[in-house]
Design an enzyme around this catalytic site. Structure first.
Site, PDB file in Angstrom:
ATOM      1  N   GLU A  83       0.812  -1.223   0.000  1.00 20.16           N
ATOM      2  CA  GLU A  83       0.000   0.000   0.000  1.00 20.16           C
ATOM      3  C   GLU A  83       0.844   1.271   0.000  1.00 20.16           C
ATOM      4  OE1 GLU A  83      -2.637  -3.189   1.929  1.00 20.16           O
ATOM      5  OE2 GLU A  83      -0.526  -2.553   2.078  1.00 20.16           O
ATOM      6  N   PHE A 113     -12.112  -6.616  13.572  1.00 20.31           N
ATOM      7  CA  PHE A 113     -11.010  -7.128  12.753  1.00 20.31           C
ATOM      8  C   PHE A 113     -10.592  -6.086  11.720  1.00 20.31           C
ATOM      9  CE2 PHE A 113      -9.644  -9.540   8.920  1.00 20.31           C
ATOM     10  CZ  PHE A 113      -8.448 -10.040   9.441  1.00 20.31           C
ATOM     11  N   GLN A 114      -9.305  -5.815  11.658  1.00 23.60           N
ATOM     12  CA  GLN A 114      -8.712  -4.843  10.741  1.00 23.60           C
ATOM     13  C   GLN A 114      -9.320  -3.448  10.893  1.00 23.60           C
ATOM     14  OE1 GLN A 114      -8.633  -6.538   6.727  1.00 23.60           O
ATOM     15  NE2 GLN A 114      -6.632  -7.436   7.171  1.00 23.60           N
ATOM     16  N   LYS A 149     -17.518  -0.128   5.386  1.00 17.57           N
ATOM     17  CA  LYS A 149     -17.946  -1.131   4.406  1.00 17.57           C
ATOM     18  C   LYS A 149     -19.442  -1.053   4.122  1.00 17.57           C
ATOM     19  CE  LYS A 149     -17.523  -5.987   3.141  1.00 17.57           C
ATOM     20  NZ  LYS A 149     -16.904  -7.296   3.466  1.00 17.57           N
ATOM     21  N   MET A 155      24.411   8.644   2.889  1.00 19.00           N
ATOM     22  CA  MET A 155      24.328   9.898   3.617  1.00 19.00           C
ATOM     23  C   MET A 155      24.549   9.689   5.110  1.00 19.00           C
ATOM     24  SD  MET A 155      24.177  13.082   3.017  1.00 19.00           S
ATOM     25  CE  MET A 155      23.348  13.504   1.488  1.00 19.00           C
TER      26      MET A 155
END
Length: 589
Positions: free
Chosen positions: A70, A132-133, A182, A498
């Site tokens: 993602e 959940f999630q 949802k 760096m």
């Protein structure tokens, strides 16, 4: 702005200019994206966004690109937005989908990139139940977005999306998150999409104050040692042509920040180079010793002016133009603030200068140019051109020669980023794509993917390091699936370069965890992903390898250049120092 969905319309009667039958929320989303002219959506599916993905499957108005993480979805949409000026769109699921996207959102926020990120959430009745999630998307993203919305009623979805795109692309641009539970994605509502939008709570100024503009012009024409300091705002406002006309009319020296490169042509005689921590000697000295400074779409950040007290030690008059009033006098007190769209303000200033009976002090300005040309003689970007070990600066110079300065150059973050900024001369805006404010490693390859989808016939090159590229290297798979043949140039010095440079200069060469001692075979890895891999170890092979890679227009090519592990980026201003306290090379240590 607060995360809510209550901003009022001034003219709500215009909401139903685009209308259709009753639709589920997911279908409303797809229609809204089409109405906004969205071409590509980068995303990754999950349970809370499956209704949305089902509607995406049914349509052919825009293309969805399946990334492998993602974070890359947001970076790719970000790269597309930087290169086009259009709003980039990403789509992720709830919970870990959102948290994986946070780095990309913060990257876009720091650089003021117009984006809309669609996030799924658990059903409204489960919010706050540790489902959940589930995660608090609004709370997590609040500090790193221009605005965010949680849509709890499908009837609000279309209008919310219209607001999201409007907010993202107007005023000072930035990312906007729209969080869709949802159940909202499968509930039904009539589809009404407004053709335009005015919000009482959000009215960014575009036209600069005419009195302030007149003051600025007067100061500029009286200047003896003038300096034009420009930043990423020039790119974001598409004001490069207006800046060039303004600077050429005055004949004054111009510098760009890292984010402003390409806003003024890098090969123009008035350009004195990038300024700041790794800027040129002449750019930094001019910044410190000018008597009238005009800052255009820049914010005087720590990497540009160094120590603010040192910067303030020389008196000067400062004009500051920006669309965002919050950045004016934030770090440096200015004398003439101008809030407005840069393009409009520059056009007005140019017209005033042309019509003004006053004339600049040409003799003093000529003397100022003589001083700048003396500073230029330092040759602060010199490096060992006779070395048989591959020098990273040499690779970047060859890329510039072979692409004739016309490529899109993406970079990750580190030494290679600075060498790309120093040695590739950007003559056009939106060709230099990098993470400036947040300094995010791993952006280079997703940026390139996003750009290549929009500009398939253009050369798109990612300049990276062996550390940065491994952060999103799985996107080589996406490049294959979606036919985005980019060129990856890895300036491989076997160090987090760096970090190593700072450890060498500041930490008495204690190289704590900056050495990469178990690198993969990048040639085999590229081939495993279905691409072409090259390993280049000799200076004499640099140009032939690049020529061969650019000939393979329909293939992604990974070039692993074995570069000098001890090479440092010069000039350098160390933390806490003033911008004229530069190290020009190892001889200054």
């Amino acid at each position: 702005m607060n995360a809510n969905n209550s901003a009022e319309l001034l003219n709500p009667a215009k909401q139903n200019d685009v209308s259709g039958p009753e639709m589920i929320g997911a279908e409303i989303l797809v229609h809204a994206l089409h109405a906004e002219g969205v071409e590509f959506v980068w995303g990754y599916p999950g349970g809370s966004v499956l209704y949305i993905y089902d509607e995406i499957f049914k349509q052919n108005k825009f293309e969805h690109i399946l990334v492998r993480h993602e974070q890359a979805a947001v970076h790719a949409a970000d790269g597309y937005a930087r290169a086009t000026g259009n709003v980039g769109v990403a789509l992720v699921t709830s919970g870990p989908g959102v948290t994986n996207a946070v780095t990309g959102i913060a990257t876009a926020y720091m650089d003021s990139i117009p984006m809309v990120i669609i996030t799924g959430n658990v059903p409204t009745h489960a919010i706050g139940e540790d489902a959940f999630q589930e995660c608090d998307t609004v709370g997590i993203t609040r500090p790193i977005v221009k605005h965010n919305f949680l849509v709890k009623d499908v009837k609000d979805l279309a209008l919310t999306l219209k607001k999201a795109f409007h907010i993202a692309k107007t005023g000072r641009p930035g990312p906007v998150v729209v969080d869709i539970p949802k159940d909202v994605s499968f509930q039904k509502a009539p589809f009404h999409y407004p053709s335009d939008l005015m919000m009482r709570s959000y009215n960014p100024v575009s036209k600069g104050h005419s009195g302030q503009i007149r003051k600025a012009v007067s100061l500029l024409l009286e200047a003896e040692r003038p300096y034009i300091y420009t930043g990423g705002g020039v790119i974001l406002s598409d004001a490069a042509a207006e800046l060039k006309a303004f600077a050429e009319l005055l004949g004054y020296p111009v510098t760009n920040t890292l984010m402003g490169l390409g806003g003024f042509p890098g090969t123009h005689p008035n350009f004195v180079g990038m300024l700041g921590m790794h800027g040129t000697y002449e750019a930094n000295m001019s910044m410190q010793h000018c008597d009238v400074l005009i800052a255009i779409g820049a914010r005087f950040d720590d990497r540009v002016i160094g120590n603010p007290k040192h910067f303030a030690s020389n008196p000067r008059k400062i004009i500051h133009i920006d669309i965002d009033p919050s950045v004016i006098s934030k770090r440096v007190k200015v004398d003439v603030p101008i809030v407005g769209n840069l393009k409009e303000v520059l056009v007005e200033m140019t017209a005033l200068i042309q019509s003004s009976p006053a004339r600049k002090n040409q003799a003093k300005v000529d003397a100022w140019w003589s001083q700048i040309n003396e500073w230029r003689k330092k040759d602060c970007l010199k490096y060992d051109r006779d070395s048989e070990i591959v020098k990273p600066q040499y690779v970047v110079e060859k890329i510039w020669e072979l692409t004739k300065g016309d490529a899109f150059i993406c970079s990750d973050v580190g030494q290679h980023q600075m060498w790309a900024a120093q040695f590739y001369k950007f003559d056009k805006p939106r060709r230099w794509i990098n993470s400036g404010g947040l300094g995010t490693m791993g952006v280079g390859l997703p940026y390139a993917m996003g750009i290549k989808k929009k500009f398939p016939d253009s050369e798109v090159v990612t300049i990276t390091g062996e550390g940065s590229i491994q952060m999103c290297i799985q996107e080589l798979s996406t490049c294959l699936q979606y036919d985005t043949p980019v060129k990856v140039v890895s300036l491989n010095n076997r160090y987090l370069g760096m970090v190593r440079q700072w450890q060498e200069l500041t930490y008495d060469k204690r190289y704590s965890h900056s050495y990469m001692d178990s690198l993969p075979d990048f040639v085999k890895l590229a081939e495993a992903f279905g691409h072409v891999g090259m390993r280049i170890e000799k200076k004499s092979d640099v140009e032939p390898a690049l020529r061969e890679a650019f000939k393979l227009r329909d293939r992604t090519v990974f070039m692993d250049f074995q570069t000098d592990p001890g090479e440092n980026v010069w000039p350098m201003v160390q933390a806490g120092k003033g911008i004229t306290e530069m190290l020009l090379g190892s001889e200054d240590l």
